[in-house]
Design an enzyme around this catalytic site. Structure first.
Site, PDB file in Angstrom:
ATOM      1  CB  CYS A   2      -0.825  -0.001   1.341  1.00 14.09           C
ATOM      2  SG  CYS A   2      -1.811  -1.498   1.462  1.00 14.09           S
ATOM      3  NE  ARG A  27       3.875   1.998  -1.729  1.00 14.72           N
ATOM      4  CZ  ARG A  27       5.134   1.769  -1.359  1.00 14.72           C
ATOM      5  NH1 ARG A  27       6.171   2.280  -2.045  1.00 14.72           N
ATOM      6  NH2 ARG A  27       5.171   1.114  -0.328  1.00 14.72           N
ATOM      7  CD1 TRP A  74      -1.211  -5.533  -2.525  1.00 18.53           C
ATOM      8  CD2 TRP A  74      -1.874  -4.835  -4.808  1.00 18.53           C
ATOM      9  NE1 TRP A  74      -1.012  -6.826  -3.578  1.00 18.53           N
ATOM     10  CE2 TRP A  74      -1.614  -6.146  -4.750  1.00 18.53           C
ATOM     11  CE3 TRP A  74      -2.354  -3.946  -5.693  1.00 18.53           C
ATOM     12  CZ2 TRP A  74      -1.597  -6.848  -5.973  1.00 18.53           C
ATOM     13  CZ3 TRP A  74      -2.410  -4.926  -6.952  1.00 18.53           C
ATOM     14  CH2 TRP A  74      -2.008  -6.059  -7.090  1.00 18.53           C
ATOM     15  CG  ASN A 100       3.023  -0.865   2.894  1.00 22.15           C
ATOM     16  OD1 ASN A 100       2.489  -1.678   2.483  1.00 22.15           O
ATOM     17  ND2 ASN A 100       4.485  -0.346   2.489  1.00 22.15           N
ATOM     18  N   GLY A 101       1.664  -2.946   4.852  1.00 21.21           N
ATOM     19  CA  GLY A 101       2.086  -4.476   5.414  1.00 21.21           C
ATOM     20  C   GLY A 101       1.124  -5.480   5.982  1.00 21.21           C
ATOM     21  CD  GLU A 487      10.153 -16.813 -17.016  1.00 22.09           C
ATOM     22  OE1 GLU A 487       9.083 -17.253 -17.699  1.00 22.09           O
ATOM     23  OE2 GLU A 487      10.210 -15.333 -16.613  1.00 22.09           O
ATOM     24  CE  LYS A 491      10.162 -12.734 -17.578  1.00 23.68           C
ATOM     25  NZ  LYS A 491       9.146 -13.053 -17.625  1.00 23.68           N
ATOM     26  CD  GLU A 494       8.150 -11.559 -21.930  1.00 16.89           C
ATOM     27  OE1 GLU A 494       7.179 -11.624 -22.395  1.00 16.89           O
ATOM     28  OE2 GLU A 494       8.594 -11.932 -20.825  1.00 16.89           O
ATOM     29  CG  HIS A 510      15.735 -37.190 -28.776  1.00 18.01           C
ATOM     30  ND1 HIS A 510      15.741 -38.617 -29.254  1.00 18.01           N
ATOM     31  CD2 HIS A 510      16.010 -37.217 -27.352  1.00 18.01           C
ATOM     32  CE1 HIS A 510      16.171 -39.229 -28.254  1.00 18.01           C
ATOM     33  NE2 HIS A 510      16.277 -38.449 -27.182  1.00 18.01           N
ATOM     34  CE  LYS A 609       2.274  -7.328 -15.203  1.00 15.19           C
ATOM     35  NZ  LYS A 609       3.318  -8.402 -15.513  1.00 15.19           N
TER      36      LYS A 609
END
Ligand code: G6P
Length: 614
Positions: A2, A27, A74, A100-101, A487, A491, A494, A510, A609
């Site tokens: 937050c 945030r 958040w 926040n937390g 992955e 990355k 992209e 193979h 996104k």
């Protein structure tokens, strides 16, 4: 994650708080609110959703005063709604808190408060704090004396700020642990408070950082800092030289780099409160409701996710099969939804999605639910569609991810999948309590190890600069680091727009071997686990065909240097946790190759996104 702001001075606090919140909206935007002191009264305005909703509420019912606090949320505990929005007030609405937390022990703290007759109006972990303060203030204590008595009783991670009509013209702020910044900004005849620098720069460039365990007592003309014991702390002032754009990225060149560097903190947030101290068992929030009996009856788990979330799903198969011994399969949502899949009632479908809005993942969830399977969603965005339609939800607690390329959401997904595997194994009795304790202790050590990996960034950057012109890359891995190879390649392609392929190293003979020549850099993940010897053989095969090997190895591996042209090193951990460490340099490598090429790292061409259309 937050955002918090505060102001004490002689100007009207409300517009200042709102403009500070505007800079912190990245945030979280589940709700926003302010508490302003007006004529000895505390006035609170709150609204669900984005800050603009709060602005409308204030326009309809204006509030002004010369001190106050503000919050953008958040959501972690309690769904996004007006009554869960901060600031939270005590029973008499004279004292307010923003936070926040996560306060891990809030349930314990709430019991005596309820017994004493305190009235709670939210489902948040935060509200306990303001009722605790209320009791202390009733004894005639100042706001800082009350805070000094309350804050040490909170467990978990928190940045907090309080105002009270009982002690006007003052903000008390506190930082409980490493999570969440608390920064004081100095003005002339006024002072400011914020979670991070961007929210302060409009007013001042002179700041002090509140460290974990410290308190700040802020009035218009003075700022004092106190330690946990209430003694004064000497604080130096720092002058910030950032421009506004740099500031929004907290000084990082791109959001992606910022998000990579946030990982030690967000991993801690993900793990917080997930193990019951008494029983040593993994527990999730109230959003996971699957009964132990149903866990024992499960015959099969299907994991699904798109893009990076799909690679996390594949790693999840390795984790769950190894720890909980439940057969798993991994599905691509866009295939699953149209395939008329076999769905059964003794099956659990685990849907992974950062945004919770990816259209194919949502359709796959529908398909699974239609067939009678239970659906557990592992999601970052609270209140998103996936979190609303799933039977059970595990949140990532990674905070907003802004860069299109997902990094911190991937590592927190891996951490949650590991917790889920232990959760399932504990309920099915696949390992004893001692083994579980060891597995979890290693998990809790990870944020520190990720920090150590991040310290190696200059070496990874140098490598990226050396190889940035290559047109093709191959990433090889085995076992649980096969998904890491996928992955890593994903990355790189992209972000850099180079071709990159990830493969299970055992598959080289193979077909892939045909690609190898001196122009192909091969990133080989060769950690000292059960697959090490096989990986070294694969590396030798590449070398024999004149390929260039960049090995990702453990920092105590003395032999690897003789097999590879370059070595990236990471600390050792349990092999099932190694993907969380191994992917960090691969993300950094992709970032620096793309940045070196001058690409738009945060918004790669042709990508989005959240993919909300087919
Ligand atoms: C897009 C994003 C990726 C993400 C994928 C799945 O392709 O660019 O970063 O991994 O969607 O998104 P989700 O929100 O479902 O995790």
């Amino acid at each position: 994650m937050c955002g918090i702001v505060g102001y004490v001075g002689s100007r009207d606090a409300t517009p200042l708080l709102v403009s500070g919140l505007r800079r912190l909206e990245y945030r979280g935007y589940d709700s926003a609110g302010v508490a302003v002191q007006e004529d000895g009264q505390l006035e609170v305005r709150r609204a669900e959703g984005k800050l603009d909703n709060l602005v409308q509420v204030i326009a309809q019912k204006p509030v002004s005063g010369t001190s106050g606090i503000g919050h953008t949320r958040w959501a972690t505990h309690g769904r996004p709604s007006e009554h869960n929005a901060h600031p939270h007030v005590d029973c008499g609405a004279v004292t307010a808190v923003i936070h926040n937390g996560i306060i891990e022990n809030f349930e314990e703290l709430k019991v005596p408060l309820l017994r004493a007759g305190h009235r709670f109006t939210s489902e948040t972990d935060t509200e306990v704090v303001v009722h605790m303060l209320e009791d202390e203030l009733k004894q005639g204590r100042s706001l800082e004396e009350a805070a000094l008595r309350v804050v040490p009783r909170l467990e978990g991670a928190a940045a907090l700020a309080f105002v009270s009509a009982k002690d006007p013209g003052k903000i008390v702020a506190a930082r409980v642990s490493n999570a969440g910044g608390v920064i004081v900004g100095y003005g002339k005849g006024e002072n400011h408070l914020a979670s991070d620098i961007p929210a302060l720069l409009e007013h001042t460039r002179t700041v002090s950082f509140v460290e974990p365990g410290e308190f700040a007592v802020i009035t218009a003309n003075e700022v004092r800092f106190l330690g946990r014991d209430g003694r004064p702390v000497e604080k130096s002032r720092t002058t910030i030289t950032w421009d506004p754009v740099t500031a929004a990225k907290a000084g990082y060149k791109h959001f992606m780099l910022k998000e990579i560097h946030e990982q030690p903190r967000v991993l801690s947030d993900t793990l917080l409160g997930r193990v019951d101290r008494g029983s040593g068992r993994v527990i999730f929030d109230e959003d996971v409701r699957i009964a132990d009996e149903q866990v024992r009856r499960l015959q099969r788990i299907t994991l699904l996710g798109c893009g990076t979330a799909g690679y996390a799903a594949l790693a999840g198969k390795y984790l769950i099969e190894r720890l909980a011994r439940i057969p798993c399969d991994v599905e691509i949502p866009s295939e699953y939804r149209y395939r008329d899949p076999v769905v059964t009632q003794d099956q659990l479908v685990v849907a992974l999605t950062q945004s919770g809005e990816t259209v194919d993942t949502l359709a796959a969830i529908d398909e699974a639910r239609k067939g009678g399977a239970r659906v557990l969603a592992i999601v970052n965005a609270m209140g998103s569609q996936a979190s609303r339609v799933a039977d059970d939800v595990i949140y990532l607690h990674a905070g907003p991810e802004i860069s299109v390329a997902s990094t911190k959401a991937y590592t927190t997904m891996l951490a949650d999948l590991y917790l889920l595997a232990v959760f399932l194994g504990q309920r099915r009795g696949t390992f004893d309590q001692g083994a579980a304790g060891k597995l979890l202790a290693e998990l809790f050590h990870l944020p520190t190890l990720v920090d150590a990996v991040l310290a190696e960034e200059p070496k990874v950057k140098a490598l990226a600069y050396r190889y940035h012109q290559s047109k093709d890359f191959l990433y090889l891995g085995r076992g649980i680091n096969y998904p890491t190879a996928l992955e890593g390649a994903h990355k790189l392609k992209e972000l850099s727009y180079s071709h990159a392929e990830g493969a299970a190293a055992g598959e080289m003979k193979h077909g892939i071997n045909a690609l190898i020549d001196e122009s192909l850099p091969v990133v080989a993940i060769a950690l000292q686990d059960g697959t090490y010897r096989k990986m070294v053989s694969n590396i030798q095969e590449v070398r024999a065909r004149a390929g260039t090997v960049i090995a990702l190895a453990n920092d105590d591996d003395e032999d690897i240097g003789q097999h590879a042209s370059d070595v990236i090193r990471i600390p050792r951990t349990n092999d099932l946790l190694s993907p969380i460490l191994a992917v960090v340099p691969l993300h950094l490598f992709a970032y620096h190759v793309a940045d070196r090429r001058g690409n738009d790292v945060d918004q790669p061409r042709n990508l989005a996104k959240a993919v909300t259309v087919e």
